[in-house]
Structure formats: structure tokens, C-alpha cells
Design an enzyme around this catalytic site. Structure first.
Site, PDB file in Angstrom:
ATOM      1  N   ARG A 442       0.828  -1.207   0.000  1.00 37.73           N
ATOM      2  CA  ARG A 442       0.000   0.000   0.000  1.00 37.73           C
ATOM      3  C   ARG A 442       0.865   1.262   0.000  1.00 37.73           C
ATOM      4  NH1 ARG A 442      -2.161  -1.387   5.818  1.00 37.73           N
ATOM      5  NH2 ARG A 442      -0.590  -0.373   7.122  1.00 37.73           N
ATOM      6  N   ASP A 443       0.212   2.399   0.095  1.00 41.24           N
ATOM      7  CA  ASP A 443       0.925   3.674   0.076  1.00 41.24           C
ATOM      8  C   ASP A 443       1.609   3.915   1.415  1.00 41.24           C
ATOM      9  OD1 ASP A 443      -1.421   3.777   1.434  1.00 41.24           O
ATOM     10  OD2 ASP A 443      -2.206   5.571   0.477  1.00 41.24           O
ATOM     11  N   GLU A 444       2.480   2.993   1.774  1.00 43.27           N
ATOM     12  CA  GLU A 444       3.203   3.112   3.034  1.00 43.27           C
ATOM     13  C   GLU A 444       4.613   2.557   2.809  1.00 43.27           C
ATOM     14  OE1 GLU A 444       1.848   2.834   7.638  1.00 43.27           O
ATOM     15  OE2 GLU A 444       0.379   2.394   6.109  1.00 43.27           O
ATOM     16  N   ASP A 451       7.458  -2.467  14.048  1.00 44.56           N
ATOM     17  CA  ASP A 451       7.292  -3.722  13.315  1.00 44.56           C
ATOM     18  C   ASP A 451       8.625  -4.469  13.261  1.00 44.56           C
ATOM     19  OD1 ASP A 451       5.413  -1.639  12.592  1.00 44.56           O
ATOM     20  OD2 ASP A 451       4.575  -3.006  11.113  1.00 44.56           O
ATOM     21  N   GLU A 716      -1.782  -8.226   8.522  1.00 42.05           N
ATOM     22  CA  GLU A 716      -1.608  -7.130   9.486  1.00 42.05           C
ATOM     23  C   GLU A 716      -2.527  -7.298  10.701  1.00 42.05           C
ATOM     24  OE1 GLU A 716      -2.568  -3.323   7.806  1.00 42.05           O
ATOM     25  OE2 GLU A 716      -1.491  -2.262   9.390  1.00 42.05           O
ATOM     26  N   HIS A 737       2.288  -8.420   6.277  1.00 48.15           N
ATOM     27  CA  HIS A 737       2.737  -7.556   7.373  1.00 48.15           C
ATOM     28  C   HIS A 737       3.378  -8.477   8.411  1.00 48.15           C
ATOM     29  CE1 HIS A 737       1.394  -3.336   7.710  1.00 48.15           C
ATOM     30  NE2 HIS A 737       1.680  -3.425   9.008  1.00 48.15           N
TER      31      HIS A 737
HETATM   32  C1  BGC Z   1       1.782   0.462   9.886  1.00 42.31           C
HETATM   33  C2  BGC Z   1       2.174  -0.350  11.081  1.00 42.31           C
HETATM   34  C3  BGC Z   1       2.840   0.605  12.000  1.00 42.31           C
HETATM   35  C4  BGC Z   1       1.733   1.489  12.467  1.00 42.31           C
HETATM   36  C5  BGC Z   1       2.082   2.396  13.560  1.00 42.31           C
HETATM   37  C6  BGC Z   1       0.716   1.409  10.333  1.00 42.31           C
HETATM   38  O1  BGC Z   1       0.190   2.174   9.330  1.00 42.31           O
HETATM   39  O2  BGC Z   1       1.406  -0.307   8.817  1.00 42.31           O
HETATM   40  O3  BGC Z   1       2.564  -1.601  10.919  1.00 42.31           O
HETATM   41  O4  BGC Z   1       3.630   0.104  12.973  1.00 42.31           O
HETATM   42  O5  BGC Z   1       1.162   2.184  11.395  1.00 42.31           O
HETATM   43  O6  BGC Z   1       1.032   3.175  13.796  1.00 42.31           O
END
Ligand code: BGC
Length: 913
Positions: A442-444, A451, A716, A737
Site C-alpha cells: 500500500r501507500d506506506e 514492526d 496485518e 505484514h
Molecule cells: C503500519 C504499522 C505501524 C503502524 C504504527 C501502520 O500504518 O502499517 O505496521 O507500525 O502504522 O502506527
């Protein structure tokens, strides 16, 4: 005895090493038992002359021994010879080499070059240089980096196999360069082309999908060092004589995908523009490169109910698709990506959010192979447009990640558990692409510290992650400040935010995991200031009670025990309990690190602090009668596993934990913080059977629930896909995830029993522990000393154990059901003995919940046939979480016979994944 795997800084014969004192490691391999190294000698030679002779050292170390000779010179080849003697009078020799890189960024003599295209130009610039070679060449090295991500072609062929170079670092302070062998130079005319994509430097990135995080113009810096046979040298370098054009890559963004137009002919060749970018921040590549590590064939063509043409690769993965095709000139083929199909079987790209991940290939009429360059996707399915006939052979999924050595294997008698291990490994592959990311689709795709922190222990079993994490930890330290602490993502493109527990603790915990796994003291030395810095940051924010109770926290992120209806994602455990638990835990690690580094003042300082925090935690979060303030699973787990609760309270807290789990019918409710430690805590406190029961749960929420739902990577959320096939709709639902894959460490440590007693596994503890439902486990871990194996079966009243201990280590083996441990030297050992233990377990019993039974198609079939009125009962959903015995307590007599029949049928059905 033989010597194998001579490594320099974890690599075999590395090129472009920029480490002033590289470290050498080797493995002794022998068929004989009880082998120990008694002495070694290391010789490092340059041009036939010794630059370091360690002399014969009476020493058993064979891991990470530091070079201690003359100062190393840049761009120089060094031969290494290691001689080793063992306790049985054998001697063995191994040889290898390393070649230094430029050693200093300022040794680059090339100029930074860029272009002056308008800001809205999306095509990737191609920087070109033609040059002539007139003499015979003996050696060529190419050193290159870019602002953006680059690919070099020499006479039309890609140089090296690296993708996404120069990798993602904190470009404000650190930028890596790469070294290539570049054998393709020909006598006569040659052409160098360096194409640069936006990558992380300039590309669209982050939740906001905005560009230009580090700068608004890509650039390149490269030089080719040619040594001719007559001894003369020449350097071809980027400078204002280079030309630039745009090429067939018309646009490329990591999130958005790539468009390649092979009909495009660019006529315009313009001169490059010189630019600057501080060379002092340039460092040699620190981890292994990103490469295509696997190629998976397309498995199935699906025409969805909506009519989409979809290919299924049967594996959720990170990378891109290679397409071999002969299209018409101008024909546009579009490939979209998705992790999953929805419950109706239609293409479902929603888990990607704004990262549209579309690759477009425009054909030129010839037979062509298309492969993107500067984008990657998280997908299992692709939807294809623009191609009439689809043949599966034309499509190959290329798996991309940092190419680390895979060091762990885990197989058991339970196919669901084996699929779980596979899912963990695939999520690691998918998310260790240059940096440890939360998710790849995704956009991340950001380097979320939390993590990485929770998964590091498992990651270090599966792959050799030493260099990978040490590179990333250098960035972490470079982003850390006194004012904000350690960022939530590294590299940090989210701006300044106050540090948060469990996330920022990556600064302390990960170096320690690396030390324990590889015996790597240098990581501790390098990170020590950062480790202390994080603790000092917290201390400076503590109240007078000595506790950290202010500011933003993620708590037990995504814990399931939040209040009904709450939209909070932080779980029910008191956020500041989590924060202070980590504060204590990390402080203790800093204390232990100071001990390793022999920093006595710090040992004292952090020991006192640790005791103080523990006292304060007991006062604030545990009642005088021994109850936790947050009596959640995670709350109890932290108190016990981090050894925070005073001895007198432990029993009661353990009881609370047990009660909580049994109240949830042996299910977990933990989020990112509690999950990695939950089973450990139970196993280490005489509740291993409960850990086993929880681990093998197959209904929601559990690890195997996702497996049974067809997951091929770790999700996730525990409920990323709901029992009815719907998706979680919170807008944050990745199917790849790794955080909950952190159970992997427990599988290796407790089920297989592979543990270190001394850092780097110089002394090993093998202590497998049985659980009902698994009657065999075979696991290996390729440690710095060699392969450790632990395999056992417990079946037909016999226990068999098969263990391998690498040379130059010793082990303590606890055979299951035997009292005393055995002290072992290296070698292979087999044991076989009688037992009364029967690990066979019916998967379904009267204690199974109605939901667990209903998740099985066979059960539904029988119940539909014999009790349709029950199946259609409007209140049935309310009984889902009741066990069959609970239901039977109020249900008429024939229901019992029916459920017995169902349970019996289910236990006879083979497990289908
Ligand atoms: C991520 C997580 C991360 C979290 C923290 C999420 O958007 O995907 O895995 O640790 O934000 O807030």
C-alpha cells in the site's frame, strides 16, 4: 577438518568494502566429534606483500575477528589466508579476498550530473557517455550512486544484478554507493547509459502520496576505473561531457508503477547540468543488494465474475511481473496488481490504498521481454488488459528483496504450522527490501521501527540479517535527536514526532538481538550512543515518580481487547504501562550492553536506573495484592516476560493471564506488543501446554485462522479477512505484514528448542518441548559456526531425537522427558527411547467452539443435512463462541449424537490448506 565459508564482514570475497577494520569469520567442518579450534592465524596480503599477519593465536574465536594490520588503501584487492588448528591435531587452511571501495565518499572524483527538464517531465532521464578503449584491459570497476534509483547499462547490457540501488538511507546524512565488476567493456567504442528513477528520493511516497521528500531533481555520480594490461589506468567519470535524454521508461514511481513505451524514440540529446550533493555523506553499500531472488511461474488463469482476466501466482509476494510477448506496434498491455480476490472472486486491489501499482508496456511489434525497473508491488494476482490471448508461460513473477542468506528451516508434522512458517518467511522476503518495511503493497512501505523491533528475533532465525539491520540501525541513529528521540519510521519521512515505546525501542532491542545471534560486538559499539540516547530521552520525560506517563503512544497496537465500539487501535492495555515496561526492558539491555563493552560507569548507572523503574512500575501498576492494573494478556505478559513484577506477585499475575486466556477459550487478544512474547511467557512459566493449545487454535483469532483462510503471507490484523469472507474495512488492512509472524521465534526456540547460551551460539542450548497436536519437528539454523539441527519425533511410544552441533561449539541438550541435560561437543547425535506420551490430538473436541466447527465445510454439509432448522436458527450466531459442551448443556439429547458424529467426521478428514 576443513575450513569453509570464509567471510569478510558476513560476505564472501566482497567487492567495494568500505570498512577500515573488516572482520573475518570461518566455519570448521569435520566428521569427527568434539572439535574445537585451538589456534588460528590470519594473513592478509596485498600485491604479494603481507599487510597483516596475526601470528599464531591460541584462541578459540572463529567469528568476526577484526583486521589489525596496516591501514587499508582504497580500491585495492587484499588476499586473505586463514590457518586453523583444532584440538585433535588437525590443521586446515582457507583463502579468500576482499577488495576495498573508495573508502571515503570524498574520494569520488566524478561530478554530480543532472538535467534541466521541466518539473512536469515524468520520463526517467538517461545519462549517456560514449568512450573508446584502445588498450587491452586487465580490470574494470565501476563506482556509482544516484539521487533516485538507478540502473547502469554498458553497451546495452545491465551492469550487475542489483535493483533499487543506491538503496534507501537518510539521504540528508547518508547515501550509499555501489561497486560493480563491469566486465562488458569492448575494444573500440563503448556506451554507458545510466537511467535514474524517482525512487524514494524524489518519488511519490508516504501516506500523503506526495513527491520530493529529499529533493526535486534526480542526479547521478559514477566513475569507471579501468586498469589496462600495461599497468596504466584511466577513469571515465560523470562530468559535463555527458549527455542526457529521456528513454523508454516514460514514468516510474514505486507506488504507482511503471510505463515502458518501446515505440518511443527520443531525438533530443542535451548536455547534462552539473550539480552538487555533499560527497562526505557517501558510504559504500552496507548490506547485501536487492536482487531478483526467485522467479515464480504463473499458476492459473481466472476469468472473474466481472470478466477481468486475472493470473494467480498462488503466492503473495513482493516484486514485479516479467512479460514475454510479441505485440503489435503501439499495443498497450496493462498489468494491475492485487493481493487477493474478494469473496465473489473479483479482483480486489483495495488493500493497496492509493498505491495504484499499474505497469504498462507498449510493444514495438517484435518479440519482447518487459520487466519494470524502478517499481515494486505486493501482489499474488495480476489483472491484464490489452492482451487478447493470455498464455500463462508469458508471465513470471520476479521476487525482489535484499538478498540475505536463508539460515533457518522449520518443518513439523502439522501442515498448517508448516504453512505458517512459509507465510512468515514470505512476509520477511516481501518486507526486507533494502529496509524493514511494514508492508510492501500500500501507500506506506515505510521502515516502521515497531514492526522491525517485534520481528527481529524471528527474522534472525530465518535469514542472516546482520548487515541488513546494521545498515538500517546506522540510519536510525542518524535520524535520532535529543529533542524527539527515535523516529517511528526510519528513514524518517514523516517529520518530527516524539518517540514512542516499542517503536523507538528498536534502537536498543535490535542491536541486542544481533549481538545474541551473531556475537557481533561492533553493532553494540556502533549503536551504544543511540541505545543510551533513547533511554536518556525517556528519563528526561519522566514524572517525579520515575515513570514515563506523557505523550503519544501506540500501546499494544491492534490489540483485540479494546472496548466494544472503540475505534482506538491501541488495545486495552494501559499505554503507559506498555511504555514503562519497555523503558525498564530497554534500560536493562543498555546495562547488559555496557557490561559487554566494559563501560563500568554505565553499567552502574543503568543498573540503578533499571532497579528504580522496576520499583516504580510495581508501585504504580501492580496492587499490593498482586493484581495488574491492566489485567490484559499483554499487561500480564509484559510484567512476567520483562521480569518487572516482584517475585511475590508473579504467581498471581500468571494466574490472571491463564484465566484471561481460558476465558477467551484459549485464544489470544494481543496486539503488536503482547503477541511476540505471549507463548514464550506461557512456556517459561510452566504453561507450555496452554501455549501449545493457543498456538494450534484454528479459529479466529489465531495464527492458523489466517492459514486456513488461504493466507500465503502474514496479515496485518488477526481479522484482515473476516470469517464470512468480508475484508476489514478500516482502511488499514495489509495481507503482508510480518509483525504477527514474530511467533516464529517461539517455534524455533521452544518447539525445535534451538537457543543460544552464549552470544553467536558459541554455546548452544537444545531444549525441544512437545505440544499436543505436533508429533515431529525438524529445524535447522545455520549459525556463524555452522548448522545446528534439532529434530524430534514422538510417536508410537517412541521418542527419537536427532541433533547436530557445529564444530567449535558446545551444547547443552535437554532430551524431552529426561531429567539431566547432556553436555555435548560438536557432531551428530541420535537418541531413541520409550515413552508413554501420546502427542496425537483430536483437532476437534467437545471443547471446540461452534465457530471452529462451522469453519469446516464437512461439518456444514452434515449439519445442513441432519439439522437444517438449527443451521437456519436466527440466533445461531450468538452461540458461535460457545463450546459444544456449553451448547449441549441446554440442547436436547439428539444434538449430542449429532455433534459427536460431526466431530468424529472432522477428525477423520485430512487437513486441507
Ligand atoms: C503500519 C504499522 C505501524 C503502524 C504504527 C501502520 O500504518 O502499517 O505496521 O507500525 O502504522 O502506527
Amino acid at each position: 577438518m576443513e575450513l569453509k565459508d570464509l567471510k569478510v564482514e558476513y560476505q564472501e570475497n566482497p567487492l567495494g568494502l568500505d570498512i577500515k577494520k573488516p572482520r573475518f569469520s570461518w566455519k570448521l567442518v569435520s566428521k569427527e566429534k568434539d572439535i574445537l579450534q585451538t589456534a588460528y592465524r590470519i594473513l592478509v596480503i596485498k600485491d604479494g606483500e603481507s599487510v597483516w599477519d596475526s601470528g599464531e593465536k591460541d584462541c578459540s574465536s572463529s567469528v568476526l575477528i577484526e583486521y589489525n594490520g596496516q591501514e587499508l588503501e582504497p580500491c585495492t584487492l587484499y588476499q586473505v589466508q586463514v590457518e586453523v588448528w583444532d584440538n585433535k591435531g588437525h590443521k586446515a587452511i582457507a583463502s579468500g579476498s576482499f577488495e576495498t571501495g573508495l573508502l571515503k565518499g570524498t574520494n569520488f572524483c566524478a561530478d554530480w550530473i543532472t538535467h534541466d527538464y521541466p518539473a512536469d517531465e515524468t520520463a526517467c532521464p538517461v545519462f549517456t557517455k560514449e568512450f573508446k578503449v584502445e588498450k587491452e584491459i586487465s580490470k574494470v570497476r565501476m563506482y556509482a550512486t544516484a539521487l533516485g534509483v538507478y540502473e547502469i547499462k554498458l553497451n546495452g547490457e545491465k551492469v550487475g544484478e542489483t535493483y533499487f540501488a543506491p538503496g534507501w538511507t537518510n539521504y540528508y546524512k547518508r547515501l550509499q554507493y555501489q561497486t560493480y565488476q563491469a566486465d562488458g567493456i569492448l575494444p573500440g567504442e563503448n556506451k554507458l547509459e545510466i537511467t535514474v528513477g524517482n525512487g524514494w528520493y524524489k518519488g511519490i511516497f508516504g501516506f500523503t502520496c506526495t513527491p520530493n521528500h529529499y529533493g526535486n531533481r534526480v542526479a547521478v555520480l559514477a566513475e569507471v576505473h579501468i586498469t589496462y594490461c600495461d599497468g596504466s589506468t584511466e577513469i571515465i567519470k560523470t562530468d559535463d561531457n555527458w549527455m542526457v535524454t529521456t528513454g523508454i521508461i516514460r514514468s516510474s514511481e514505486i507506488y504507482m508503477g511503471e510505463t515502458i513505451d518501446t515505440c518511443y524514440k527520443e531525438e533530443n540529446l542535451s548536455r547534462v547540468v552539473l550539480t552538487t550533493f555533499g560527497k562526505e555523506r557517501i558510504v559504500g553499500q552496507e548490506s547485501e543488494a536487492v536482487r531478483i531472488t526467485k522467479r515464480l511461474p504463473a499458476k492459473e488463469l481466472i476469468i472473474t465474475p466481472k470478466g477481468e482476466k486475472v493470473i494467480d501466482f498462488h503466492q503473495n509476494l513482493t516484486g514485479f511481473v516479467e512479460l514475454k510477448v510479441t505485440g503489435k506496434p503501439g499495443q498497450k498491455i496493462t498489468i494491475r496488481h492485487a493481493e487477493v480476490l474478494d469473496k465473489d472472486g473479483n479482483f480486489y486491489p483495495d488493500t493497496l490504498r492509493q498505491a495504484i501499482s499499474i505497469d504498462q508496456f507498449i510493444c514495438n511489434g517484435e518479440e519482447q521481454t518487459f520487466l519494470p525497473h524502478f517499481t515494486f508491488h505486493g501482489f499474488r494476482y495480476i489483472a491484464i488488459e490489452g492482451l487478447e490471448e493470455i498464455s500463462l508461460e508469458s508471465f513470471t513473477a520476479c521476487v525482489l528483496h535484499t538478498q540475505m542468506e536463508e539460515t533457518g528451516t522449520f518443518i513439523s508434522s502439522n501442515p498448517l504450522v508448516n504453512q505458517l512458517q512459509s507465510n512468515i518467511l514470505w512476509s520477511q522476503r516481501g518486507n526486507f527490501l533494502d529496509i524493514p518495511t511494514d508492508c510492501p503493497q500500500r501507500d506506506e512501505r515505510l521502515g516502521w521501527t515497531g514492526d522491525a523491533q517485534v520481528f527481529a528475533g524471528t527474522a534472525a532465525y530465518n535469514m542472516n540479517v546482520a548487515s541488513f539491520f546494521s545498515k538500517w540501525l546506522h540510519d536510525l541513529a542518524s535520524e535520532q535527536t535529543e529533542e524527539f528521540g527515535v523516529p517511528h519510521v526510519v528513514p524518517n519521512i514523516l517529520g518530527n514526532q516524539d518517540g514512542a515505546a516499542a517503536w523507538s525501542d528498536a534502537a536498543v532491542i535490535i542491536p541486542w538481538v544481533m549481538y545474541e545471534t551473531y556475537g557481533d560486538v561492533r553493532i553494540l559499539e556502533e549503536q551504544f550512543e543511540s541505545m543510551k540516547g533513547w533511554i536518556n530521552y525517556i528519563t528526561a520525560r519522566c514524572e517525579t515518580n520515575g515513570l514515563w506517563q506523557t505523550g503519544f503512544q501506540y500501546g499494544d497496537w491492534l490489540g483485540l481487547d479494546k472496548e466494544e465500539g472503540s475505534t482506538e487501535r491501541t488495545g486495552a492495555t494501559d499505554k503507559y504501562l506498555v511504555a514503562n515496561a519497555y523503558y525498564a526492558y530497554s534500560t536493562n539491555i543498555v546495562r547488559k550492553t555496557a557490561e559487554v563493552l566494559n563501560k563500568l560507569e554505565d553499567v552502574q548507572k543503568y543498573d540503578q536506573l533499571y532497579q528504580k523503574i522496576k520499583r516504580a512500575i510495581n508501585e504504580e501498576y501492580i496492587t499490593a495484592a498482586g493484581r495488574m492494573v491492566s489485567e490484559t494478556q499483554t499487561g500480564c505478559v509484559l510484567a512476567l516476560h520483562f521480569d518487572l513484577a516482584e517475585e511475590k506477585y508473579r504467581k498471581r499475575i500468571l494466574k490472571s493471564l491463564e484465566t484471561n486466556i481460558t476465558n477467551h477459550k484459549n485464544h489470544l487478544t494481543t496486539g503488536f506488543v503482547g503477541t511476540p512474547y505471549l507463548c514464550h511467557t506461557l512456556s517459561e512459566n510452566n504453561l507450555h501446554d496452554l501455549a501449545g493449545a493457543l498456538f494450534l487454535k484454528e479459529d479466529y483469532p489465531s495464527w492458523l485462522y489466517a492459514v486456513k483462510k488461504g493466507a500465503t503471507t502474514i496479515w496485518e490484523r488477526w481479522n484482515s479477512i473476516l470469517p464470512n469472507g468480508d475484508f476489514d474495512t478500516s482502511g488499514m488492512n495489509s495481507l503482508n505484514h510480518y509483525a504477527y509472524g514474530s511467533i516464529g521465534e517461539w517455534m524455533y526456540r521452544k518447539l525445535a528448542g534451538i537457543n543460544q547460551l552464549e552470544p553467536g551460539y558459541k554455546k548452544i542450548l537444545i531444549k525441544p518441548e512437545f505440544i499436543k497436536g505436533i508429533h515431529s519437528v525438524e529445524a535447522t539454523f545455520n549459525s556463524m559456526y555452522g548448522v545446528i539441527k534439532s529434530a524430534w519425533t514422538c510417536k508410537d511410544k517412541k521418542i527419537k531425537v536427532d541433533v547436530e552441533i557445529p564444530a567449535n561449539t558446545t551444547a547443552l541438550l535437554y532430551l524431552p522427558e529426561k531429567e539431566k541435560p547432556l553436555e555435548l561437543g560438536s557432531g551428530s547425535y541420535q537418541f531413541e527411547y520409550e515413552t508413554e506420551t501420546n502427542l496425537e490430538r483430536d483437532r476437534f473436541t467437545m471443547d471446540s467452539t461452534l465457530k471452529e466447527i462451522f469453519d469446516e465445510p464437512v461439518a456444514i454439509q452434515i449439519l445442513n443435512q441432519y439439522a437444517p432448522e438449527m443451521m437456519n436458527h436466527p440466533m445461531i450466531e450468538f452461540a458461535y463462541q460457545l463450546s459444544i459442551s456449553e451448547i449441549l448443556a441446554t440442547a436436547p439429547g439428539e444434538t449430542e449424537t449429532l455433534f459427536k458424529m460431526v466431530i468424529d467426521a472432522l477428525n477423520r478428514t485430512e487437513i486441507l490448506i
